[in-house]
Each structure stands twice: as structure tokens, then as C-alpha cells.
Scaffold this active site. Structure first.
Site, PDB file in Angstrom:
ATOM      1  N   ASN A   1      59.242   4.628 -27.887  1.00 31.27           N
ATOM      2  CA  ASN A   1      60.657   4.529 -27.510  1.00 31.27           C
ATOM      3  C   ASN A   1      60.750   3.597 -26.302  1.00 31.27           C
ATOM      4  O   ASN A   1      60.477   4.003 -25.183  1.00 31.27           O
ATOM      5  CB  ASN A   1      61.184   5.935 -27.172  1.00 31.27           C
ATOM      6  CG  ASN A   1      62.628   5.905 -26.701  1.00 31.27           C
ATOM      7  OD1 ASN A   1      63.299   4.883 -26.790  1.00 31.27           O
ATOM      8  ND2 ASN A   1      63.104   7.038 -26.203  1.00 31.27           N
TER       9      ASN A   1
ATOM     10  N   LYS B   1      63.297   2.403 -24.962  1.00 29.63           N
ATOM     11  CA  LYS B   1      64.504   2.629 -24.141  1.00 29.63           C
ATOM     12  C   LYS B   1      65.161   1.281 -23.813  1.00 29.63           C
ATOM     13  O   LYS B   1      65.062   0.355 -24.621  1.00 29.63           O
ATOM     14  CB  LYS B   1      64.161   3.450 -22.898  1.00 29.63           C
ATOM     15  CG  LYS B   1      63.399   4.736 -23.253  1.00 29.63           C
ATOM     16  CD  LYS B   1      63.277   5.705 -22.133  1.00 29.63           C
ATOM     17  CE  LYS B   1      62.488   6.921 -22.600  1.00 29.63           C
ATOM     18  NZ  LYS B   1      62.410   7.992 -21.610  1.00 29.63           N
TER      19      LYS B   1
ATOM     20  N   HIS C   1      68.280  11.943 -28.314  1.00 30.91           N
ATOM     21  CA  HIS C   1      67.351  11.893 -27.171  1.00 30.91           C
ATOM     22  C   HIS C   1      68.064  12.510 -25.964  1.00 30.91           C
ATOM     23  O   HIS C   1      69.277  12.358 -25.790  1.00 30.91           O
ATOM     24  CB  HIS C   1      66.943  10.446 -26.888  1.00 30.91           C
ATOM     25  CG  HIS C   1      65.825  10.345 -25.903  1.00 30.91           C
ATOM     26  ND1 HIS C   1      66.038  10.458 -24.543  1.00 30.91           N
ATOM     27  CD2 HIS C   1      64.487  10.187 -26.078  1.00 30.91           C
ATOM     28  CE1 HIS C   1      64.869  10.362 -23.928  1.00 30.91           C
ATOM     29  NE2 HIS C   1      63.909  10.202 -24.832  1.00 30.91           N
TER      30      HIS C   1
ATOM     31  N   GLU D   1      68.294  11.655 -23.015  1.00 38.30           N
ATOM     32  CA  GLU D   1      69.049  10.703 -22.176  1.00 38.30           C
ATOM     33  C   GLU D   1      70.414  10.437 -22.791  1.00 38.30           C
ATOM     34  O   GLU D   1      71.400  10.234 -22.071  1.00 38.30           O
ATOM     35  CB  GLU D   1      68.237   9.401 -21.987  1.00 38.30           C
ATOM     36  CG  GLU D   1      67.064   9.627 -21.037  1.00 38.30           C
ATOM     37  CD  GLU D   1      65.855   8.742 -21.268  1.00 38.30           C
ATOM     38  OE1 GLU D   1      65.942   7.752 -22.026  1.00 38.30           O
ATOM     39  OE2 GLU D   1      64.792   9.050 -20.691  1.00 38.30           O
TER      40      GLU D   1
ATOM     41  N   GLU E   1      61.020  17.222 -27.081  1.00 35.27           N
ATOM     42  CA  GLU E   1      60.857  16.538 -25.801  1.00 35.27           C
ATOM     43  C   GLU E   1      61.436  17.415 -24.692  1.00 35.27           C
ATOM     44  O   GLU E   1      62.658  17.432 -24.492  1.00 35.27           O
ATOM     45  CB  GLU E   1      61.621  15.205 -25.812  1.00 35.27           C
ATOM     46  CG  GLU E   1      61.139  14.218 -26.841  1.00 35.27           C
ATOM     47  CD  GLU E   1      61.364  12.782 -26.382  1.00 35.27           C
ATOM     48  OE1 GLU E   1      60.454  11.989 -26.549  1.00 35.27           O
ATOM     49  OE2 GLU E   1      62.433  12.479 -25.832  1.00 35.27           O
TER      50      GLU E   1
ATOM     51  N   GLY F   1      60.163  11.040 -18.041  1.00 37.81           N
ATOM     52  CA  GLY F   1      60.295  10.149 -16.890  1.00 37.81           C
ATOM     53  C   GLY F   1      59.870  10.800 -15.580  1.00 37.81           C
ATOM     54  O   GLY F   1      60.111  10.253 -14.509  1.00 37.81           O
TER      55      GLY F   1
ATOM     56  N   SER G   1      56.264  12.000 -21.325  1.00 36.27           N
ATOM     57  CA  SER G   1      55.109  11.544 -20.543  1.00 36.27           C
ATOM     58  C   SER G   1      53.792  11.665 -21.309  1.00 36.27           C
ATOM     59  O   SER G   1      52.754  12.006 -20.737  1.00 36.27           O
ATOM     60  CB  SER G   1      55.044  12.273 -19.203  1.00 36.27           C
ATOM     61  OG  SER G   1      56.237  12.041 -18.472  1.00 36.27           O
TER      62      SER G   1
END
Ligand code: 3PY
Length: 257
Positions: free
Chosen positions: A9, A11, A101, A103, A173, A179, A219
Site C-alpha cells: 500500500n 498510500k 483502510h 486512514e 490492520e 504508521g 508496520s
């Protein structure tokens, strides 16, 4: 046997030139070093997918590397300035799309009901959803992480009939591991993956639960991939930062060699 998958990913990273450089490095390393049948997915910014697809067509990794979007619109078409539809994504070479996701849930207020519509449109246009679920640190500390994941799955995916549900990929996730450099331990991740599989068995049946690939994300890197991917219910990873480095991403894929 469930499909093993390693999905990068990217991003909002890599302009066109950087994207082409990275995919060519990955393609070369994958061709030379990877001897397993894991599906490799690159989820790039919308602006670069067409060029990546064109590049890939002439490369030795044409069949090994698949492309994915990082989102699509919940509507088919129309006055939705700034949005990209599932049909558009398919037309430029994507085969997968990441949906839900954390985010997107956090910064763009995506709800489970909106995600259910995105899932339907993705499937209608022959994109395989990589459907993300996961709890925040606060939810884990409150001990409600299983409930959160259950609602995300039920509200986002359980309207699908069994034969269609089987085609979807799920990614667990934990938000607290995205992050932050923190990773769920293999045992923590396995516990949730087993729970997701049990939920699928309850909602559908054992055979369906056994057939769906469930990826770990948060991560994941070359140092922890092997211990995570060796867990019984972990079928690969959705890789953030480490997918931006061709060496690291390839080393993660090689975990399945
Ligand atoms: C991460 O590893 O940070 C991710 O968000 C992967 O999607």
C-alpha cells in the site's frame, strides 16, 4: 489451499517517475528471487495506475504483479467532484481495490454502510476488494476490539452471497500499529485472524471461512514478516512503509519461498 498475498500500500507516495522506478526494481527482484506463488499486489495512487499497467505489460512480471486502487467511490458515476469510480479503476488496469483502510475511515469518515456500497461496485466491475478491519488503541484497551471488528465485517461484507464473499480478501490492520512502528505480536494477530475466520464460519460456513485469505497489516517489515506469516490464519500482508523500498518489499514476498 488459500491464496497467499503480499500487497504493497503505497498510500500518497511516489509521483509518476518514482512509481515507474519502484515497480521496475520490484519486478526485477521478484523475477530473479521469488520462487513462490504468492500474489503480489501494488496499490498505487490513482494517477499512476495506468502508466504502471502499461509498463507492466512489457515486463517479465506481467502476470506476477497485480495493481490495486486505494479506494473507489460509493456511487457508479455522476457529480462527485474528486472521486474515482470502480469502473474507471478497472479500465486502467486495476484488479484489486483496498476498501476501508483506517486512514480512509479516520480522515474521510468512511462508514461501514458506505463501504458496503463500495464493495458492491468494486465487485460489479470485477475488482477484488481488500477489505480492511481493525480496532483503535482505545478500543483494544477497552476490550471491545472483537466487537468492533465484528461490526466492520458484518456491516461491510455480510450482505454478499456466499459465492461472492469467497472472492473477497480481508486485511486485519490494528489502527495502533499503522504508521507507529508498533506491530501486533504474531500471537495477537493470530488471535484476531482466527476470530475473523470463526465469524465467517458462523455467518457463512466452515468451507467459506477456510477459503478466504486474511492479510495482516500494520508496520509489517522484513524482520517480522516471517513470524507473522507463519501463523495458521495469516495468509500474507498489506504492507505500508516497507512497500516503498524494493529490497524490503521483495524480502517480505520472499518469506513465502
Ligand atoms: C501500514 O502498514 O502502515 C499500513 O497501513 C498498510 O496498509
Amino acid at each position: 489451499m488459500r491464496q497467499k498475498i503480499v500487497a504493497g500500500n503505497w498510500k500518497m507516495n511516489n509521483d509518476l517517475k518514482e512509481s515507474l522506478k519502484l515497480i521496475s526494481e520490484v519486478a526485477n527482484m521478484v523475477t530473479d528471487e521469488v520462487s513462490n506463488d504468492a500474489v503480489v499486489i501494488v496499490s498505487a495512487p490513482f494517477t499512476n495506475i495506468y502508466a504502471l499497467d502499461q509498463w507492466k505489460t512489457g515486463s517479465s512480471a506481467v502476470d506476477k504483479i497485480k495493481l490495486a486502487g486505494q479506494n473507489c467511490c460509493w456511487e457508479e458515476s455522476g457529480a462527485y467532484t474528486g472521486e474515482v469510480s470502480a469502473k474507471m479503476l478497472k479500465s486502467i488496469g486495476a484488479d484489486y481495490v483496498i476498501l476501508g483502510h483506517s486512514e480512509r475511515r479516520q480522515y474521510f469518515a468512511e462508514s461501514n454502510s458506505q463501504l458496503a456500497k463500495k464493495v458492491d461496485l468494486a465487485l460489479k466491475h470485477e475488482l477484488i476488494p481488500i477489505f480492511c478491519v481493525g480496532e483503535t488503541l482505545q478500543e483494544r484497551e477497552q476490550g471491545i476490539h472483537f466487537d468492533v471488528i465484528k461490526s466492520q465485517l458484518k456491516e461491510g461484507l455480510y450482505h454478499l452471497i456466499k459465492s461472492v464473499f469467497k472472492t473477497v480478501v480481508i486485511a486485519y490492520e490494528p489502527v495502533w500499529a499503522i504508521g507507529t512502528g508498533l506491530t501486533a505480536t504474531p500471537e495477537q494477530a493470530q488471535e484476531v485472524h482466527a476470530y475473523i475466520r470463526q465469524l465467517i464460519a458462523e455467518g457463512y460456513d466452515e468451507e467459506t471461512a477456510e477459503s478466504v485469505s486474511i492479510l495482516y497489516g500494520g508496520s509489517c517489515n522484513p524482520s517480522n514478516a516471517a513470524s507473522l506469516f507463519s501463523q495458521k490464519d495469516i495468509d500474507g500482508g498489506l504492507i505500508g512503509g516497507a512497500s516503498l523500498k524494493s529490497r524490503d518489499f521483495t524480502d517480505i514476498i520472499k518469506t513465502f519461498n
